[in-house]
Motif scaffolding. Structure first.
Motif, PDB file in Angstrom:
ATOM      1  N   LYS A  29       0.837  -1.207   0.000  1.00  0.00           N
ATOM      2  CA  LYS A  29       0.000   0.000   0.000  1.00  0.00           C
ATOM      3  C   LYS A  29       0.872   1.258   0.000  1.00  0.00           C
ATOM      4  CE  LYS A  29      -3.415  -2.850   0.355  1.00  0.00           C
ATOM      5  NZ  LYS A  29      -2.616  -4.070   0.219  1.00  0.00           N
ATOM      6  N   ARG A  30       1.902   1.231  -0.852  1.00  0.00           N
ATOM      7  CA  ARG A  30       2.818   2.354  -0.963  1.00  0.00           C
ATOM      8  C   ARG A  30       2.844   2.867  -2.398  1.00  0.00           C
ATOM      9  NH1 ARG A  30       8.132   1.155   2.819  1.00  0.00           N
ATOM     10  NH2 ARG A  30       7.042   0.214   4.587  1.00  0.00           N
ATOM     11  N   ASN A  31       2.891   4.159  -2.520  1.00  0.00           N
ATOM     12  CA  ASN A  31       2.946   4.782  -3.827  1.00  0.00           C
ATOM     13  C   ASN A  31       4.376   4.809  -4.338  1.00  0.00           C
ATOM     14  OD1 ASN A  31       3.467   7.576  -5.339  1.00  0.00           O
ATOM     15  ND2 ASN A  31       1.351   6.918  -5.776  1.00  0.00           N
ATOM     16  N   LEU A  32       4.566   4.464  -5.610  1.00  0.00           N
ATOM     17  CA  LEU A  32       5.908   4.361  -6.172  1.00  0.00           C
ATOM     18  C   LEU A  32       6.647   5.693  -6.111  1.00  0.00           C
ATOM     19  CD1 LEU A  32       8.101   2.778  -7.608  1.00  0.00           C
ATOM     20  CD2 LEU A  32       6.923   3.165  -9.775  1.00  0.00           C
ATOM     21  N   ASP A  33       5.982   6.791  -6.432  1.00  0.00           N
ATOM     22  CA  ASP A  33       6.649   8.094  -6.404  1.00  0.00           C
ATOM     23  C   ASP A  33       7.085   8.462  -4.995  1.00  0.00           C
ATOM     24  OD1 ASP A  33       6.444   8.551  -9.144  1.00  0.00           O
ATOM     25  OD2 ASP A  33       4.421   9.379  -8.941  1.00  0.00           O
ATOM     26  N   ASP A  34       6.234   8.137  -3.991  1.00  0.00           N
ATOM     27  CA  ASP A  34       6.608   8.415  -2.606  1.00  0.00           C
ATOM     28  C   ASP A  34       7.810   7.573  -2.187  1.00  0.00           C
ATOM     29  OD1 ASP A  34       4.542  10.199  -2.413  1.00  0.00           O
ATOM     30  OD2 ASP A  34       3.167   8.803  -1.423  1.00  0.00           O
ATOM     31  N   LEU A  35       7.825   6.316  -2.620  1.00  0.00           N
ATOM     32  CA  LEU A  35       8.953   5.445  -2.313  1.00  0.00           C
ATOM     33  C   LEU A  35      10.233   5.968  -2.960  1.00  0.00           C
ATOM     34  CD1 LEU A  35       7.235   1.962  -2.777  1.00  0.00           C
ATOM     35  CD2 LEU A  35       8.158   2.863  -0.634  1.00  0.00           C
ATOM     36  N   MET A  36      10.120   6.425  -4.179  1.00  0.00           N
ATOM     37  CA  MET A  36      11.280   6.941  -4.907  1.00  0.00           C
ATOM     38  C   MET A  36      11.858   8.183  -4.228  1.00  0.00           C
ATOM     39  SD  MET A  36      12.376   5.380  -7.654  1.00  0.00           S
ATOM     40  CE  MET A  36      11.922   4.238  -8.977  1.00  0.00           C
ATOM     41  N   SER A  37      10.968   9.026  -3.717  1.00  0.00           N
ATOM     42  CA  SER A  37      11.428  10.289  -3.134  1.00  0.00           C
ATOM     43  C   SER A  37      12.248  10.073  -1.869  1.00  0.00           C
ATOM     44  CB  SER A  37      10.232  11.194  -2.821  1.00  0.00           C
ATOM     45  OG  SER A  37       9.435  10.639  -1.782  1.00  0.00           O
ATOM     46  N   GLY A  38      11.997   8.969  -1.167  1.00  0.00           N
ATOM     47  CA  GLY A  38      12.724   8.717   0.069  1.00  0.00           C
ATOM     48  C   GLY A  38      13.894   7.775  -0.085  1.00  0.00           C
ATOM     49  N   ALA A  39      14.140   7.280  -1.301  1.00  0.00           N
ATOM     50  CA  ALA A  39      15.194   6.287  -1.516  1.00  0.00           C
ATOM     51  C   ALA A  39      16.490   6.949  -1.969  1.00  0.00           C
ATOM     52  CB  ALA A  39      14.733   5.265  -2.543  1.00  0.00           C
ATOM     53  N   ARG A  40      17.597   6.285  -1.704  1.00  0.00           N
ATOM     54  CA  ARG A  40      18.917   6.779  -2.097  1.00  0.00           C
ATOM     55  C   ARG A  40      19.746   5.643  -2.684  1.00  0.00           C
ATOM     56  NH1 ARG A  40      16.365  10.513  -1.283  1.00  0.00           N
ATOM     57  NH2 ARG A  40      16.688  12.341   0.058  1.00  0.00           N
ATOM     58  N   VAL A  41      20.673   5.984  -3.560  1.00  0.00           N
ATOM     59  CA  VAL A  41      21.630   5.015  -4.080  1.00  0.00           C
ATOM     60  C   VAL A  41      22.823   5.003  -3.138  1.00  0.00           C
ATOM     61  CG1 VAL A  41      23.139   4.396  -5.987  1.00  0.00           C
ATOM     62  CG2 VAL A  41      20.888   5.362  -6.460  1.00  0.00           C
ATOM     63  N   GLU A  42      23.097   3.837  -2.564  1.00  0.00           N
ATOM     64  CA  GLU A  42      24.200   3.716  -1.615  1.00  0.00           C
ATOM     65  C   GLU A  42      25.534   3.732  -2.346  1.00  0.00           C
ATOM     66  OE1 GLU A  42      23.881   3.752   1.644  1.00  0.00           O
ATOM     67  OE2 GLU A  42      21.691   3.887   1.472  1.00  0.00           O
ATOM     68  N   PRO A  43      26.606   4.176  -1.682  1.00  0.00           N
ATOM     69  CA  PRO A  43      27.932   4.163  -2.302  1.00  0.00           C
ATOM     70  C   PRO A  43      28.315   2.748  -2.742  1.00  0.00           C
ATOM     71  CG  PRO A  43      27.960   5.447  -0.283  1.00  0.00           C
ATOM     72  CD  PRO A  43      26.619   4.792  -0.343  1.00  0.00           C
ATOM     73  N   GLY A  44      28.859   2.630  -3.923  1.00  0.00           N
ATOM     74  CA  GLY A  44      29.281   1.332  -4.437  1.00  0.00           C
ATOM     75  C   GLY A  44      28.220   0.632  -5.257  1.00  0.00           C
ATOM     76  N   GLU A  45      26.978   1.117  -5.225  1.00  0.00           N
ATOM     77  CA  GLU A  45      25.909   0.522  -6.023  1.00  0.00           C
ATOM     78  C   GLU A  45      25.912   1.140  -7.422  1.00  0.00           C
ATOM     79  OE1 GLU A  45      22.444  -0.867  -2.964  1.00  0.00           O
ATOM     80  OE2 GLU A  45      22.447   1.257  -3.529  1.00  0.00           O
ATOM     81  N   ALA A  46      25.603   0.311  -8.419  1.00  0.00           N
ATOM     82  CA  ALA A  46      25.653   0.773  -9.807  1.00  0.00           C
ATOM     83  C   ALA A  46      24.279   0.836 -10.441  1.00  0.00           C
ATOM     84  CB  ALA A  46      26.557  -0.163 -10.616  1.00  0.00           C
ATOM     85  N   LYS A  47      23.229   0.863  -9.628  1.00  0.00           N
ATOM     86  CA  LYS A  47      21.885   0.865 -10.198  1.00  0.00           C
ATOM     87  C   LYS A  47      21.498   2.242 -10.720  1.00  0.00           C
ATOM     88  CE  LYS A  47      19.973   1.005  -5.478  1.00  0.00           C
ATOM     89  NZ  LYS A  47      19.134   0.238  -4.542  1.00  0.00           N
TER      90      LYS A  47
END
Length: 482
Positions: A158-176
């Motif tokens: 029950k989570r909105n994708l845009d809301d999830l995206m706004s709070g997410a970060r790419v961690e150091p060393g990740e290539a996504k």
């Protein structure tokens, strides 16, 4: 009556309608095996055990699959700390886990696949996701899932994708490419187990394993998928995304699993019991102090979707209730010995079945049993010789209780055997030596035979001060722990 399930995906109760009539394909997420199983694991798999038992009792052909995660960061860390091969370490704890589940009376699943044994299937699924544009290979050898490609992402939680995206970060060393993208394949690092793949040596990401093993052992779509509430996001959310993209319609969650069930946590002081928090008790630690059936009764005393608080005091109360059930059964068996039960199946079984049909409400079944045992004790303790009709009624109750117990995994032992086991555990916790108690009972009997009643009463009082109750009956003297 139909069986209804609280479906996490739709957040409502829904009638269970199998994809194939009469058949249920059920996948439960299994443990990550790097340590001893704890009470949280016991709660999870007792819940799924009762689900499977009830579905089978209602006539469904259930195929039950529960995996082992034996390739994981936690396993690798623990193995490196001990200088042990990660797969060997996880295999040892997987065998210990099976022993713990057997001790709790859980049925073995029809299949218990391991990640390490399904790498080819996992690689094949990742290749499919990449070919369909849902996955992409990074320059460092990792492969990621592109979350933006899946429009139904986050629906289970029950989570909105845009809301999830706004709070997410790419961690150091990740290539996504995007913060919410998750690893399907991880490039090999020194000291880690690795397998060949089109993207170089590496190992599966966590989420892809269940998708591949579900497909390998149950196909898709399946009827029912289960796990703890902590798996709703991200694990099951990601599992839906990659499974629907690989083998479903690419858009909607139902094309992977029709129903989703999630159980509540075991808590200590309102905090989830977990290895990461260090506030857990292993199943073996608990079973050293309490009978396994006591633990099972405790776990079934709260509806599976609710949290359950753990303490020794609560287990002591469960032990008291279980002793009451077995003492009543022992009395009923004695009074109804040699009598055929009345009828072919009473209202008690129907009432219990209806409770389980309503989202597997085991606490309601226990309430039904408690009421039935109260009535049985009232009938059994009524003065005077029992009529043939009363004996048949008691025999029917014993039969129906045991039938209900086969679904709950309770009251299946002969009462004398169960009561002796319960007494032994209680005595051990209190530091009571059974041989010493028995010797004192013999001494008391000698005193009473010599008409030294004062001495006999003194021995009784001494034992009572230790927590031992003396029970005089027509068949001799026995004892129990208060």
């Amino acid at each position: 009556m139909p069986i209804v399930i609280h479906d996490t995906l739709t957040a409502q109760k829904r009638e269970l309608v199998p994809i194939d009539p009469g058949k249920i394909r059920f996948y439960a997420c299994g443990p990550t095996v790097y340590d001893w199983s704890h009470v949280g694991h016991a709660r999870s798999y007792v819940v799924w055990d009762v689900v499977v038992r009830h579905l089978r009792a209602r006539g469904y052909l259930v195929t039950y699959v529960r995996n082992f995660t034996d390739v994981d960061d936690k396993i690798i860390r623990r193995a490196n700390e001990r200088g042990e091969d990660p797969v060997a370490l996880s295999d040892r704890f997987a065998r210990a886990y099976d022993e713990d589940m057997d001790a709790l009376g859980n049925l073995r699943p029809d299949a218990a696949p391991k990640v390490s044994e399904h790498v080819p299937q996992i690689v094949e699924m990742i290749e499919t996701l990449v070919a369909k544009g849902f996955g992409y290979a990074a320059a460092n050898g990792d492969v990621y899932y592109a979350v933006r490609k899946f429009p139904d992402y986050g629906r289970l939680a029950k989570r909105n994708l845009d809301d999830l995206m706004s709070g997410a970060r790419v961690e150091p060393g990740e290539a996504k490419r995007a913060p919410l993208d998750f690893a399907l394949w991880k490039a090999a690092k020194p000291g880690e187990p690795a397998w060949d793949s089109p993207w170089g040596k590496g190992r599966p990401g966590w989420h892809i394993e269940c998708s591949a093993m579900t497909l390998a052992h149950l196909g898709a779509p399946i009827d029912l998928h289960g796990g703890g509430k902590d798996l709703v996001f991200p694990h099951h959310t990601n599992e839906i995304a990659q499974s629907v993209a690989a083998v479903g319609d690419g858009r909607t969650a139902e094309t992977f699993s029709r129903y989703w069930m999630h159980h509540g946590f075991v808590e200590i002081d309102s905090e989830k019991m977990s290895k990461s928090l260090g506030n857990f008790f292993t199943i073996r630690e608990v079973l050293a102090k309490f009978d396994a059936e006591v633990m099972r009764l405790f776990l079934l005393g709260t509806h599976y979707r609710n949290p359950i608080n753990y303490s020794d005091a609560i287990l002591v109360e469960a032990e008291r209730r279980l002793r009451y059930l077995y003492k009543t059964l022992e009395k009923v068996d004695r009074l109804a010995e040699g009598t055929s039960p009345a009828g072919e199946g009473g209202a008690l079984v129907v009432e219990a079945q209806r409770a389980l049909d309503d989202d597997f409400n085991a606490p309601q079944v226990l309430a039904v049993l408690a009421e039935a045992f109260t009535a049985a004790n009232a009938l059994a303790d009524r003065k005077g010789k029992k009529s043939p009709e009363e004996k048949a009624k008691l025999a029917a109750l014993a039969r129906d209780v045991r039938e209900i117990g086969t679904t709950l995994g309770l009251v299946q032992r002969p009462p004398p055997t169960a009561l002796a086991a319960l007494r032994a555990k209680a005595a051990a916790r209190r530091g009571i030596d059974a041989a010493t108690v028995q010797a004192r009972i013999v001494e008391r009997a000698s005193a009473r035979k010599a008409r030294d009643f004062a001495r006999g009463d003194a021995i009784r009082d001494e034992l009572l001060a230790l927590g031992v109750a003396i029970l005089d009956g027509p068949e001799g003297t026995s004892w129990d722990v208060e």
